[in-house]
Design a protein around this motif. Sequence first.
Motif, mmCIF file in Angstrom:
data_model
loop_
_atom_site.group_PDB
_atom_site.id
_atom_site.type_symbol
_atom_site.label_atom_id
_atom_site.label_comp_id
_atom_site.label_asym_id
_atom_site.label_seq_id
_atom_site.Cartn_x
_atom_site.Cartn_y
_atom_site.Cartn_z
ATOM 1 N N ARG A 135 -34.795 29.515 11.283
ATOM 2 C CA ARG A 135 -33.448 28.981 11.534
ATOM 3 C C ARG A 135 -33.159 27.792 10.620
ATOM 4 O O ARG A 135 -32.033 27.613 10.147
ATOM 5 C CB ARG A 135 -33.287 28.588 13.000
ATOM 6 C CG ARG A 135 -33.111 29.810 13.918
ATOM 7 C CD ARG A 135 -32.788 29.438 15.361
ATOM 8 N NE ARG A 135 -33.880 28.702 15.989
ATOM 9 C CZ ARG A 135 -33.839 27.415 16.336
ATOM 10 N NH1 ARG A 135 -32.751 26.704 16.122
ATOM 11 N NH2 ARG A 135 -34.891 26.842 16.901
ATOM 12 N N ALA A 136 -34.167 26.954 10.370
ATOM 13 C CA ALA A 136 -33.983 25.805 9.476
ATOM 14 C C ALA A 136 -33.676 26.277 8.058
ATOM 15 O O ALA A 136 -32.810 25.721 7.370
ATOM 16 C CB ALA A 136 -35.233 24.929 9.479
ATOM 17 N N ALA A 139 -30.152 27.463 7.934
ATOM 18 C CA ALA A 139 -29.219 26.321 7.988
ATOM 19 C C ALA A 139 -29.145 25.635 6.627
ATOM 20 O O ALA A 139 -28.062 25.217 6.188
ATOM 21 C CB ALA A 139 -29.664 25.342 9.071
ATOM 22 N N ALA A 142 -27.120 27.810 4.341
ATOM 23 C CA ALA A 142 -25.701 27.847 4.727
ATOM 24 C C ALA A 142 -24.907 26.684 4.128
ATOM 25 O O ALA A 142 -23.711 26.821 3.879
ATOM 26 C CB ALA A 142 -25.569 27.856 6.248
ATOM 27 N N ALA A 156 -29.650 19.453 6.978
ATOM 28 C CA ALA A 156 -29.469 20.693 7.752
ATOM 29 C C ALA A 156 -30.825 21.233 8.221
ATOM 30 O O ALA A 156 -30.987 21.634 9.386
ATOM 31 C CB ALA A 156 -28.734 21.736 6.900
ATOM 32 N N VAL A 160 -32.434 21.110 12.414
ATOM 33 C CA VAL A 160 -32.953 22.261 13.172
ATOM 34 C C VAL A 160 -34.394 22.005 13.615
ATOM 35 O O VAL A 160 -34.756 22.222 14.778
ATOM 36 C CB VAL A 160 -32.860 23.561 12.340
ATOM 37 C CG1 VAL A 160 -33.561 24.710 13.053
ATOM 38 C CG2 VAL A 160 -31.404 23.905 12.059
#
Length: 256
Positions: A135-136, A139, A142, A156, A160
């Motif tokens: 997920r990190a 992020a 993104a 970011a 996370v």
Amino acid sequence: MIEILDRSDVDKARVTGALVGEILQTLRRRSTVGTNLLDIDRWTAEMIVAAGAESCYVDYAPSFGRGPFGHYICTGVNDAVLHGRPTDQVLADGDLLSLDLAISKDGIAADAAISFIVGDAGPAESVALIDATERALAAGIAVAAPGARIGDISHAIGTVLGDAGYSINTEFGGHGIGSTMHQDPHISNTGRPGRGYTLRPGLMLALEPWVMTDTARLITDSDGWTLRSATGCRTAHSEHTIAITDDGAEILTLPR
Ligand code: MF3
Ligand code: CO
């Protein structure tokens, strides 16, 4: 030095990146209970040669390791998180395995890492660790776009990992990549938004969040390379190479 790639070099990076993604996917499928880490290393070498590519690792001798790495892939089992040198170790059910691979083809490098559980059993703690790094990484990708800053990516990623409850080590992080594997800028896995180098099209970056369950402290194995959690706790690592494009970022290290 920060390298900005032209269109033809980004095209080459797409080829190298897809190869890295495909080799990692093949290795993931083959890494089952009873697999020896030295077999993973040998399969990697064979696939690199078959693809007409070159290892970024085998002769690599940076100040953070002892002598040339001498292998084709980093294998980190459980507490081993970064620069894991393959040894004569056999995978067991529930082991958390991290594989990190960088290769070069036609003069352009790409670098990626995956973490997964071997077999079908695995403690919930391992699932959470892997999930946080994935997920990190998402992020960080993104927010990567022209005009954004390196600090935006660091922030970011760090948000996370921090929200997931992990403390973050800042000794090793992401990096620029291009004609060589490790370039400026350094990308810490935590940081302040709005700071640092401004991203522009043609910049290639390797983003690589990694975490340890209950510590931010690393110890170096007696092999002079493998970095382990100081407490022996489990660890995970996820990495992609991306290219900054006119309107965002393209992930290069996915299998085609
Ligand atoms: N690919 C690693 C990174 O993600 C570096 C490994 S260097 C090695 O930046 F020599 F240990 F292989
Ligand atoms: Co890297």
